[in-house]
Each structure stands twice: as C-alpha cells, then as structure tokens.
Design a protein around this motif. Structure first.
Motif, PDB file in Angstrom:
ATOM      1  N   SER A 192     -41.330 -15.444  53.739  1.00 14.76           N
ATOM      2  CA  SER A 192     -41.026 -15.159  54.954  1.00 14.76           C
ATOM      3  C   SER A 192     -42.265 -14.279  55.370  1.00 14.76           C
ATOM      4  O   SER A 192     -42.674 -13.501  54.637  1.00 14.76           O
ATOM      5  CB  SER A 192     -39.957 -14.456  55.365  1.00 14.76           C
ATOM      6  OG  SER A 192     -39.954 -13.142  54.714  1.00 14.76           O
ATOM      7  N   CYS A 233     -46.747  -9.019  61.727  1.00 14.47           N
ATOM      8  CA  CYS A 233     -46.511  -9.274  63.137  1.00 14.47           C
ATOM      9  C   CYS A 233     -47.413  -8.464  64.031  1.00 14.47           C
ATOM     10  O   CYS A 233     -47.513  -8.377  65.153  1.00 14.47           O
ATOM     11  CB  CYS A 233     -44.917  -9.194  63.752  1.00 14.47           C
ATOM     12  SG  CYS A 233     -43.921 -10.478  62.812  1.00 14.47           S
ATOM     13  N   ASN A 280     -44.606 -19.524  63.823  1.00 19.36           N
ATOM     14  CA  ASN A 280     -43.049 -19.923  63.841  1.00 19.36           C
ATOM     15  C   ASN A 280     -42.625 -19.810  62.267  1.00 19.36           C
ATOM     16  O   ASN A 280     -42.363 -20.927  61.883  1.00 19.36           O
ATOM     17  CB  ASN A 280     -43.126 -21.269  64.363  1.00 19.36           C
ATOM     18  CG  ASN A 280     -41.428 -21.676  64.561  1.00 19.36           C
ATOM     19  OD1 ASN A 280     -40.580 -20.819  64.615  1.00 19.36           O
ATOM     20  ND2 ASN A 280     -41.163 -22.845  64.677  1.00 19.36           N
TER      21      ASN A 280
END
Length: 206
Positions: free
Chosen positions: A182, A188, A2
């Motif tokens: 970030s 990902c 998250n």
C-alpha cells in the motif's frame, strides 16, 4: 494513484495478521525483494552494476533479497552496510543466502565504486524512519545524488517518516520507488512524491 493508503501502524497490523494466517514475515520479504527485482529485470534488458545501500532492519532484508535475485540473473551487485553489521534476524538470514559473487564494501569505498555503478538502491530505513539522518548517511546520499546513476528506493526514500510527519534534510532522492502492498501517508505529500519519482506497487500476497 489509485492505490490503498495505510498508515505505518495499519501496515504493521496487516503484516501481523498475514503472519498469523500463514504468510510469514520471511515470505513477505521474499516477495518484496524478488518482485522488485523482477520489475528491474524487465526495465533493463542488459545487466546493470547495482549498488544496494543497506541499513540493519527489515528494509535491508528486502534489499538483500533483491541483491540475491539480481545476482542470480548475472547482474554485478555490490552491497554497502550503512549502519554496521548487526542486522535484524530476517535481514541476517538473507545476507547468509547471498551468492559469493556479491561484493560487500565499506562506506569509505563508496567514491571508488560509484563511477562503475549504473543503479543505486536505497534499502536503508524504509517507512520506520524518524529524526535526522546521521551525517555519514547524508553524505552518502549526497554523493549518490550527484552520480550518473538510476536511483531506486524500497518502500520509502530514506529520511522520510512513513506517516509523513518528518522529512529529514538530505533524504534519498529516487527516480523509482517500490511501495510494498500500500501507499503510506507520506507518499501522498507533493514534496515526498518528488523524492519518490515513479511509484510502483508491489503485492506481497501469494
């Protein structure tokens, strides 16, 4: 995971905004390297001989901050520059701040020093990589991958483009990756996550 996901361009824009508003690039680099060092100091309760592989840009600067902080906590630190001695201005400023106890070695000395090393930190390219890895760097990463060491990447395993469009053969294989502020799109991707190992986010804000 998250965490926010920003492209390389979005991350650069965020850094530029912070710099204009008073958090300098140098301070962000200090936060990146020192907070990664703090996490390592918490993970390992005794000093670990750490080899930091540095490129020439600001990812190397992050690594040099890490080197300074670990050295000041009595960890033996060795640095190897993989792209020569012409560093970015911020990286050079942090090289000049290194304690005299930090050793700097040349690439041919890698095989001599690796048997005594406990941790290897990849501070070569960061998120800005494109293309193929130079053969000498790929050979270095291969030697590290076969060594009995704990492998850490700063922001992105070197060889992976931050936006995920390229993943070079022989990219660094980490067990722990510190991502700065970030996630990037490459983090990902399933095959990149395998190169990253555990992902820990480092906040760059004051």
């Amino acid at each position: 995971m998250n965490m926010p996901v920003w492209t390389v361009a979005q991350m650069k824009a965020w850094e530029d905004t912070q710099n204009r508003e008073g958090l300098s690039y140098a301070q962000m680099m200090e936060h990146a390297g020192s907070r990664a060092a703090k996490d390592l100091l918490c993970r390992f309760h005794s000093s670990q001989h750490t080899l930091i592989l540095c490129g020439k840009g600001n990812n190397a600067g992050d690594g040099l901050v890490l080197a300074r902080v670990l050295s000041l906590h009595d960890w033996p630190v060795t640095i190897m520059f993989l792209q020569g001695q012409q560093l970015s201005a911020l990286a050079e400023a942090n090289r000049k701040s290194l304690p005299v106890t930090v050793d700097c070695i040349n690439v041919p000395q890698l095989h001599t020093v690796l048997p005594s090393v406990h941790l290897v930190v990849d501070a070569v390219y960061g998120t800005g990589f494109h293309g193929e890895l130079p053969q000498a760097i790929e050979r270095c990463f291969d030697a590290v991958s076969q060594a009995d060491v704990f492998k850490v990447a700063l922001d992105m395993p070197s060889g992976v483009a931050g936006d995920g469009e390229e993943i070079a053969a022989g990219s660094f294989q980490a067990q722990l990756t510190y991502v700065f502020q970030s996630l990037k799109p490459a983090h990902c991707l399933e095959h990149v996550r395998q190169l990253c190992g555990e992902i820990v986010r480092i906040d760059l804000l004051d």
